[in-house]
Design a protein around this motif. Structure first.
Motif: not given
Length: 187
Positions: A1-22
């Motif tokens: 969708q062309g998102v350039t700025a995002l807010w994520l809870t720390s819990s969700l950011l941890n999961v994204v970083a570990e499993h789908a950082a790209r």
């Protein structure tokens, strides 16, 4: 969708970083908060997404979402958690002892927050409001109040706030405040 700025809870950011950082490779800036931001998460994101800026945003609901922020430097060589930073615009923060006196840098004290984003209190809870929203003796105008967060912090050598813990037994689970006393009362 062309998102350039995002807010994520720390819990969700941890999961994204570990499993789908790209998945964040097209994002320019991600803000995170709700719980302490993990240093390991930031290092992983910096490694996988070289153009990504990570910002730790701290702020209880009583202070209109964010009260402080910390833009995480590259490379992040800090500790287990990221500092919560410095006040947002129109916000004042104080690190105070039990007698509402400022503590020295690198000494732990309770975090108090004041400024234009401060709530008026708790709806239909005057006792709790009086306990948590107290007179601000440092305010530039008389009658101002500050919020007693219950969070223990210290100012590090760089001048940034670091979260240390709580003055009570409150814990956070996936960004939600949990008061063990309330659970005990119900049980």
């Amino acid at each position: 969708q062309g998102v350039t700025a995002l807010w994520l809870t720390s819990s969700l950011l941890n999961v994204v970083a570990e499993h789908a950082a790209r998945a964040l490779s097209g994002v320019r800036q991600v803000w995170s908060g709700g719980e302490a931001v993990s240093g390991a998460t930031v290092r992983r994101l910096h490694e996988v997404c070289p153009g990504l800026t990570v910002v730790d945003g701290y702020g209880p609901t009583e202070t209109t979402t964010f009260a402080t922020h910390h833009r995480v430097p590259r490379p992040y060589g800090g500790g287990v958690t990221v500092p919560i930073g410095r006040p947002m615009a129109n916000t004042r923060v104080y690190v105070l002892d039990g007698r509402l006196r400022p503590v020295a840098p690198q000494v732990t004290g309770e975090l108090y927050i004041a400024g234009s984003g401060l709530a008026r209190g708790y709806l239909h809870r005057p006792g709790m409001t009086a306990e948590r929203f107290v007179a601000d003796p440092f305010a530039p105008v008389p009658g101002a109040r500050m919020y007693r967060t219950g969070d223990l912090v210290r100012v590090n050598a760089e001048g940034d706030l670091e979260y240390v813990g709580r003055v009570d037994q409150q814990v956070k689970v996936r960004g939600f405040r949990i008061e063990p006393g309330e659970i005990e009362h119900v049980l």
